[in-house]
Design a protein around this motif. Structure first.
Motif, PDB file in Angstrom:
ATOM      1  N   ALA A  44      47.259  43.753  10.192  1.00 16.01           N
ATOM      2  CA  ALA A  44      46.613  44.047  11.478  1.00 16.01           C
ATOM      3  C   ALA A  44      46.302  42.762  12.252  1.00 16.01           C
ATOM      4  CB  ALA A  44      45.331  44.847  11.248  1.00 16.01           C
ATOM      5  N   ALA A  45      45.935  41.704  11.518  1.00 14.63           N
ATOM      6  CA  ALA A  45      45.679  40.416  12.181  1.00 14.63           C
ATOM      7  C   ALA A  45      46.955  39.886  12.822  1.00 14.63           C
ATOM      8  CB  ALA A  45      45.120  39.405  11.175  1.00 14.63           C
ATOM      9  N   LEU A  46      48.051  39.965  12.102  1.00 11.49           N
ATOM     10  CA  LEU A  46      49.327  39.482  12.646  1.00 11.49           C
ATOM     11  C   LEU A  46      49.709  40.280  13.887  1.00 11.49           C
ATOM     12  CD1 LEU A  46      51.383  38.927   9.333  1.00 11.49           C
ATOM     13  CD2 LEU A  46      50.440  37.169  10.843  1.00 11.49           C
ATOM     14  N   GLU A  47      49.445  41.586  13.833  1.00 10.69           N
ATOM     15  CA  GLU A  47      49.800  42.423  14.988  1.00 10.69           C
ATOM     16  C   GLU A  47      48.927  42.071  16.198  1.00 10.69           C
ATOM     17  OE1 GLU A  47      49.466  46.359  13.389  1.00 10.69           O
ATOM     18  OE2 GLU A  47      51.316  46.113  12.203  1.00 10.69           O
ATOM     19  N   ALA A  60      36.695  30.893  12.066  1.00  7.76           N
ATOM     20  CA  ALA A  60      37.298  31.732  13.099  1.00  7.76           C
ATOM     21  C   ALA A  60      36.214  32.544  13.774  1.00  7.76           C
ATOM     22  CB  ALA A  60      38.349  32.638  12.484  1.00  7.76           C
ATOM     23  N   GLY A  61      36.303  32.635  15.104  1.00  4.96           N
ATOM     24  CA  GLY A  61      35.367  33.485  15.834  1.00  4.96           C
ATOM     25  C   GLY A  61      36.027  34.835  16.052  1.00  4.96           C
ATOM     26  N   GLY A  62      36.770  34.927  17.168  1.00  3.39           N
ATOM     27  CA  GLY A  62      37.492  36.162  17.455  1.00  3.39           C
ATOM     28  C   GLY A  62      38.427  36.561  16.325  1.00  3.39           C
ATOM     29  N   GLY A  63      39.022  35.593  15.665  1.00  2.00           N
ATOM     30  CA  GLY A  63      39.951  35.865  14.565  1.00  2.00           C
ATOM     31  C   GLY A  63      39.323  36.633  13.423  1.00  2.00           C
ATOM     32  N   GLN A  98      40.861  29.819  15.985  1.00  2.00           N
ATOM     33  CA  GLN A  98      41.498  29.959  14.674  1.00  2.00           C
ATOM     34  C   GLN A  98      41.584  31.429  14.247  1.00  2.00           C
ATOM     35  OE1 GLN A  98      42.686  26.837  13.041  1.00  2.00           O
ATOM     36  NE2 GLN A  98      42.473  26.810  15.252  1.00  2.00           N
ATOM     37  N   TRP A  99      42.609  31.742  13.462  1.00  6.01           N
ATOM     38  CA  TRP A  99      42.752  33.053  12.823  1.00  6.01           C
ATOM     39  C   TRP A  99      43.672  32.878  11.626  1.00  6.01           C
ATOM     40  CZ3 TRP A  99      47.309  36.190  12.786  1.00  6.01           C
ATOM     41  CH2 TRP A  99      48.389  35.649  13.505  1.00  6.01           C
ATOM     42  N   ALA A 100      43.926  33.958  10.930  1.00  4.41           N
ATOM     43  CA  ALA A 100      44.712  33.918   9.696  1.00  4.41           C
ATOM     44  C   ALA A 100      46.056  33.214   9.870  1.00  4.41           C
ATOM     45  CB  ALA A 100      44.920  35.351   9.180  1.00  4.41           C
TER      46      ALA A 100
END
Lengths: 427, 427
Positions: A418-421, A375-378, A354-356
């Motif tokens: 930055a998350a989207l990138e 979220a872990g890595g996210g 999971q992430w944003a």
């Protein structure tokens, strides 16, 4: 479609997918018989009355297209020989409440017991069940559910953003506490142990609790609310009660258990003793669910665990590392949030990959913010660090609930941008 | 074949069937990682030490012929796309004992947890496991096992011949007692409740116990030994303990539980309190076992329940109404009787479709008389009545253990002869 009249008898119902060389009507009656009054001895004068009180009824049959090959092997079918199609469909069976009473292991033995082994069946899956409200109320049910979880966490108006202590197992108590400190400094609402970490030699439960609670309190003082940490208390019944008491005494606000392996009796016992929300980890779920013609679907599964008293329940994650398609994940979360026989909705817990970027799809599918988004890595792999990772998740949910495209909302928000990138290719 | 060196680290091992689009070595490492130290954050200076203590090791890989189609669906595989074969084989993974400790729910979370959902896997089944004796001894294990069951039942030198109270559910307490009387008068060694009957309104547990115990005592006085009745105490933890105490106080010699739904924590708690043999009913087993590429095989299952403390465990029946082939039934019984990490063999319970004619095949397959042979129709539908039904079962075991053909042995034995005539087509 077939409907009988149950008369004055209070009943609960179970819906199944079934497949069999026998016609659906016949195999439905076989299941109803096997799972209620079953084999009859001759008891002159008693049989009719006994059937009236104890025999389950087939209440619905909905045929589907038949199959040419069996979904599951059966030695009985092979022995008898069968040269026709395999009938498939959904059936519903109504069981007398009085056969079972407020007895979870026996409710399971009734709706999910020997029927899985019946030789006539080459497919059998419990899809859903329904209980009269008066019957459901005889089970504990969730004490905290969504509202109580929010109250304990002090988080309102948005999902709880969380993460899992990683490495899954191997950190010492001190390393765990240091990691908890870093994560809470970053603004995490919710933390949980990995299901593999309960009382390992390298980080015994007591040491872990002693190490993390001062960190939690320090952040609680700063925040004005206690961040929620679902500490894994899985173990024997006595251990779980003692650990719960220790968590409570230390000011913790949540406990976690591996529900499938603690089992219904153990979980209910914990629930009856418990003064904290129970975070239900469903590890092992795949064994019960991965074959579409066997086991159990999540709508049934979550009802059974709601009866036992879980407050939060794992549902997987969109586009996760796991095998379930997104549709099953969404169905699972919806089931947790749906009313059920007067019991409060429980908090669906999304995790894995999971992430944003998953916020808009989750919000579109659920129309709710009553969830935990883990979220872990996210979060921890966000290029600007943990705090930015958490911020990106919150911002994504702001955009989702406002109906704004993430890219637009990210224009003035560096964390989300930055998350989207970084993670955009994962959507 | 691959073997690593675990050094000084105490380990337990789990053996799996796996199928995956990934090469076996890769997918085995994925499972070993997921089920131990898992995802790594960067923890400078700590990683090597953490891996050394916590990381599971792949200790064996035995390839099988690959498949062209996946055994189970995976959304991850579908999303990635895969155009090659699906690799299949057996793998063995060694886990550090110190990751888990004497914690059954966490042992299960480790060997039978999230791995079932891993998207890389299109097949995953726990085949067997092995624990060092010193580790196994930290779990309760069976208190009575075969020897204690025999001692309580007062039956030696032959299998316990038994039956199940039928109708499965619906008899009143008084009807149950009357049926128990009839069955015991016929010479039955062992009786059990149906798994559906625990505390129904039409025959509450307390009433059932009160009604049957005087009957049992009356026959005990006649026999000089107490016939064993596995009364179903399944329920909440508190109910099970109270019911056990009531059975014990009333002079009963066995209790029964639906183990899958009571769960490991609940069953272990019962075991630690229990002064009577525990009859483990495996209803729901089919959900865990019917697909050959998913869930669990019985050799692993029975070890886990032996650790928890069951004394008697259902294994199905030859040519039964259930789906398992005879080979699986025999494998299950052999597993119960095999040594396991210093724990005593437990009593395999055969039921469903059984009658005298199955004795020679069972004895040939097991080379043992340490079993319970439960027959329903094979006893109560014997043309000369229950006593002749029981006699036919005993005579069949006499013939089997003496190596004599049933037909020869039946020549001078009317009960066995009548059984062969009536049920002979069922062999």
């Amino acid at each position: 479609m077939l409907r009988n009249d149950g008369g004055q008898r209070a009943e609960f119902t179970a819906r199944y997918f079934v497949e069999s060389p026998d016609p659906l009507q016949k195999v439905a009656e076989t299941i109803a018989g096997e799972q209620s009054s079953g084999t009859f001895l001759e008891l002159p004068g008693e049989t009719a009355e006994l059937k009236q009180r104890a025999r389950a009824r087939v209440t619905r049959i909905e045929p589907q297209a038949p199959a040419l090959e069996p979904g599951l092997h059966s030695a009985l079918v092979e022995r008898r020989g069968h040269h026709g199609v395999f009938h498939r469909g959904e059936i519903e069976i109504a069981f007398p409440v009085d056969n079972v009473g407020a007895n979870l292991p026996t409710l399971l033995a009734t709706v999910a017991g020997n029927l899985y082994e019946l030789g006539e069946l080459t497919g059998v899956r419990l899809l859903d069940l329904d209980l009269p409200e008066a019957y459901a109320k005889r089970f504990p049910g969730p004490r905290f559910a969504v509202a109580g979880t929010r109250a304990k966490a002090g988080v309102h108006g948005r999902p709880l953003i969380g993460t899992i202590i990683k490495p899954s197992i191997g950190l010492s108590a001190e390393q765990t506490a240091a990691l908890v400190d870093t994560l809470l400094a970053g603004g995490i609402d919710f933390l949980k142990d990995d299901e593999l970490t309960a009382d390992p030699v390298h980080a015994p439960f007591d040491q872990r609790l002693s190490a993390v609670m001062p960190v939690l309190h320090r952040h609680a003082d700063r925040l004005g609310r206690m961040p929620m940490y679902a500490i894994n208390i899985s173990g024997t019944v006595d251990e779980m009660l003692r650990r719960h008491d220790d968590v409570l005494r230390a000011g913790g606000t949540c406990v976690m258990a591996s529900i499938n392996w603690v089992g219904f009796a153990g979980l209910q016992h914990l629930r009856e003793h418990c003064e904290l929300p129970i975070h239900g980890h469903r590890n092992g779920w795949g064994a019960l669910s991965r074959h579409p013609g066997l086991g159990m679907s999540f709508p049934a599964y979550q009802k059974l665990w709601r009866l036992a008293g879980v407050d939060q329940l794992h549902v997987g994650g969109l586009r996760s590392k796991f095998s379930e398609p997104d549709a099953a994940v969404v169905e699972a979360a919806r089931a947790c949030l749906a009313p059920f026989a007067g019991s409060a909705p429980v908090m669906p817990v999304f995790s894995s990959g999971q992430w944003a970027g998953h916020a808009p799809a989750l919000y579109a599918a659920l129309g709710s913010i009553d969830l935990m988004h883990l979220a872990g890595g996210g979060i921890v792999s966000h290029p600007a660090g943990v705090a930015a990772g958490v911020a990106s998740m919150r911002e994504a949910w702001e955009a989702a609930t406002a109906g704004l495209p993430l890219a637009d909302y990210a224009a003035q928000r560096p964390a989300l941008r930055a998350a989207l990138e970084k993670f955009g290719s994962m959507v």
